[in-house]
Design an enzyme around this catalytic site. Structure first.
Site, PDB file in Angstrom:
ATOM      1  N   SER A 154       0.851  -1.200   0.000  1.00 38.05           N
ATOM      2  CA  SER A 154       0.000   0.000   0.000  1.00 38.05           C
ATOM      3  C   SER A 154       0.883   1.246   0.000  1.00 38.05           C
ATOM      4  CB  SER A 154      -0.859  -0.020   1.264  1.00 38.05           C
ATOM      5  OG  SER A 154      -1.423   1.239   1.532  1.00 38.05           O
ATOM      6  N   TYR A 167      -3.378  -0.796  10.021  1.00 31.50           N
ATOM      7  CA  TYR A 167      -3.198  -0.956   8.567  1.00 31.50           C
ATOM      8  C   TYR A 167      -1.789  -0.520   8.173  1.00 31.50           C
ATOM      9  CZ  TYR A 167      -4.435  -0.831   3.585  1.00 31.50           C
ATOM     10  OH  TYR A 167      -4.495  -1.053   2.226  1.00 31.50           O
TER      11      TYR A 167
HETATM   12  P1  NAD Z   1     -11.976  -4.920  -1.032  1.00 33.72           P
HETATM   13  O1  NAD Z   1     -12.518  -4.624   0.320  1.00 33.72           O
HETATM   14  O2  NAD Z   1     -12.787  -4.603  -2.237  1.00 33.72           O
HETATM   15  O3  NAD Z   1     -11.485  -6.431  -1.104  1.00 33.72           O
HETATM   16  C1  NAD Z   1     -10.860  -7.085  -0.025  1.00 33.72           C
HETATM   17  C2  NAD Z   1     -10.886  -8.562  -0.251  1.00 33.72           C
HETATM   18  O4  NAD Z   1     -10.405  -9.243   0.908  1.00 33.72           O
HETATM   19  C3  NAD Z   1     -12.292  -9.081  -0.515  1.00 33.72           C
HETATM   20  O5  NAD Z   1     -12.240 -10.036  -1.531  1.00 33.72           O
HETATM   21  C4  NAD Z   1     -12.669  -9.724   0.808  1.00 33.72           C
HETATM   22  O6  NAD Z   1     -13.618 -10.744   0.665  1.00 33.72           O
HETATM   23  C5  NAD Z   1     -11.330 -10.284   1.234  1.00 33.72           C
HETATM   24  N1  NAD Z   1     -11.295 -10.577   2.664  1.00 33.72           N
HETATM   25  C6  NAD Z   1     -11.599  -9.750   3.692  1.00 33.72           C
HETATM   26  N2  NAD Z   1     -11.493 -10.417   4.852  1.00 33.72           N
HETATM   27  C7  NAD Z   1     -11.118 -11.689   4.564  1.00 33.72           C
HETATM   28  C8  NAD Z   1     -10.849 -12.848   5.336  1.00 33.72           C
HETATM   29  N3  NAD Z   1     -10.933 -12.834   6.673  1.00 33.72           N
HETATM   30  N4  NAD Z   1     -10.487 -13.991   4.697  1.00 33.72           N
HETATM   31  C9  NAD Z   1     -10.403 -14.017   3.347  1.00 33.72           C
HETATM   32  N5  NAD Z   1     -10.645 -12.944   2.561  1.00 33.72           N
HETATM   33  C10 NAD Z   1     -10.999 -11.803   3.165  1.00 33.72           C
HETATM   34  O7  NAD Z   1     -10.607  -4.134  -1.072  1.00 33.72           O
HETATM   35  P2  NAD Z   1      -9.521  -3.897  -2.215  1.00 33.72           P
HETATM   36  O8  NAD Z   1      -9.343  -2.436  -2.303  1.00 33.72           O
HETATM   37  O9  NAD Z   1      -9.794  -4.674  -3.445  1.00 33.72           O
HETATM   38  O10 NAD Z   1      -8.254  -4.461  -1.445  1.00 33.72           O
HETATM   39  C11 NAD Z   1      -7.484  -5.549  -1.871  1.00 33.72           C
HETATM   40  C12 NAD Z   1      -6.086  -5.422  -1.279  1.00 33.72           C
HETATM   41  O11 NAD Z   1      -5.490  -4.223  -1.765  1.00 33.72           O
HETATM   42  C13 NAD Z   1      -6.069  -5.296   0.248  1.00 33.72           C
HETATM   43  O12 NAD Z   1      -4.935  -5.973   0.764  1.00 33.72           O
HETATM   44  C14 NAD Z   1      -5.942  -3.790   0.459  1.00 33.72           C
HETATM   45  O13 NAD Z   1      -5.375  -3.476   1.687  1.00 33.72           O
HETATM   46  C15 NAD Z   1      -5.023  -3.456  -0.693  1.00 33.72           C
HETATM   47  N6  NAD Z   1      -5.006  -2.050  -1.089  1.00 33.72           N
HETATM   48  C16 NAD Z   1      -6.129  -1.401  -1.532  1.00 33.72           C
HETATM   49  C17 NAD Z   1      -6.029  -0.077  -1.919  1.00 33.72           C
HETATM   50  C18 NAD Z   1      -7.194   0.698  -2.426  1.00 33.72           C
HETATM   51  O14 NAD Z   1      -7.040   1.924  -2.629  1.00 33.72           O
HETATM   52  N7  NAD Z   1      -8.335   0.111  -2.665  1.00 33.72           N
HETATM   53  C19 NAD Z   1      -4.809   0.568  -1.864  1.00 33.72           C
HETATM   54  C20 NAD Z   1      -3.692  -0.107  -1.408  1.00 33.72           C
HETATM   55  C21 NAD Z   1      -3.803  -1.427  -1.049  1.00 33.72           C
END
Ligand code: NAD
Length: 262
Positions: A154, A167
């Site tokens: 991130s 986080y």
């Molecule tokens: P999202 O909330 O749309 O997806 C998160 C995913 O994690 C979902 O598929 C959810 O079902 C799964 N998940 C949550 N808890 C879980 C558990 N206990 N067991 C198994 N699966 C579980 O979020 P996203 O934005 O697609 O995030 C995906 C990754 O990218 C994450 O690691 C997030 O921290 C990272 N990220 C996101 C952003 C952003 O701006 N969206 C930026 C940097 C990093």
């Protein structure tokens, strides 16, 4: 020897993932879904590990002609990991790629932050990332031929952030263990790298985007002038999952519209 025509150069073959199996965690939505689709478009069969129904993802993967194996688990509890590897082997008898994408965020002032909000985030975003990578690496070593591990970091792997202490700790930790695992496993032909997405439009950032003031401030600071979308991770994830990145170890690639460059 026949001349190589446009788009037929051998280097493009290095990006192909035909015959490979990729495990992608948390691929029912958001960035995980986008990465699973990209890996399938490049030729990989996908093992999705999700807490909830990944219907839409199955459809998207099968539309590319690849197979999708739907596994259910709560990755916050690492007791399930070895079993997941075992089940994933049912697809083709091997695993080639692990994308540790599942992650959560909890927002609260540091002064009020609870132990539960600390543990829930660290368990999924950091502990489970390490132990799933360990389980995959053991399988890669047992089957031979190396493997690819891609962790999701991130902007808060590089910056402190505000109101997201667990986080920031988890994502800063992800970059550290990505380097550590690369150091220990590169000699086994295992590439461990990470992708650090910038501000991406997914469920994870719905609250931020709904806040008009924060949304405007974020957009103003992104050189590319827009939020990222899951498709922005397609090229980087395929690169890190493929032979094209065989000499890239322990690196975190930012896909952030230039955010970190400012
Ligand atoms: P999202 O909330 O749309 O997806 C998160 C995913 O994690 C979902 O598929 C959810 O079902 C799964 N998940 C949550 N808890 C879980 C558990 N206990 N067991 C198994 N699966 C579980 O979020 P996203 O934005 O697609 O995030 C995906 C990754 O990218 C994450 O690691 C997030 O921290 C990272 N990220 C996101 C952003 C952003 O701006 N969206 C930026 C940097 C990093």
């Amino acid at each position: 020897m026949a001349a190589i025509g446009p788009g037929q150069g051998m280097v493009l073959d290095d990006f192909r993932l035909n015959g490979r199996v990729a495990i992608v965690t948390g691929c029912n939505t958001g960035l995980g879904q986008g990465m699973a689709r990209a890996l399938a478009e490049a030729g990989a069969d996908i093992v999705g590990v999700n807490v909830s129904e990944p219907d839409d993802t199955r459809q998207q993967i099968e539309a590319t002609g690849r197979r999708f194996l739907d596994l259910r688990a709560n990755l916050a509890d690492i007791a399930c990991l070895d079993d997941l590897i075992g089940q994933a082997l049912s697809l083709r008898g091997r695993i080639d790629i692990l994308v540790n994408n599942a992650g959560i965020i909890r927002r609260e002032d540091a002064i009020k932050f609870t132990e539960k909000d600390w543990d829930d985030v660290i368990d999924l975003n950091l502990k489970s990332v390490f132990f799933f990578a360990q389980a995959a690496a053991r399988q890669f070593m047992a089957q031979g031929g190396g493997g690819k591990i891609i962790n999701v970091a991130s902007m808060l792997s590089f910056q402190g952030g505000v109101r997201v202490p667990s986080y920031t700790a988890s994502k800063s930790g992800v970059v550290g263990i990505t380097r550590l695992m690369a150091n220990e496993w590169a000699g086994h032909g295992i590439n461990v790298n990470a992708i650090a997405p910038g501000y991406m439009a997914t469920n994870n950032t719905a609250a931020l985007r709904a806040d008009t003031g924060r949304n405007a401030a974020i957009l103003e600071r992104i050189p590319a002038g827009r939020w990222g979308v899951p498709e922005d991770l397609a090229g980087p994830v395929v690169f890190l999952a493929s032979k094209a990145s065989d000499y890239v170890h322990g690196y975190t690639v930012a896909v952030d519209g230039g955010w970190l460059a400012r």
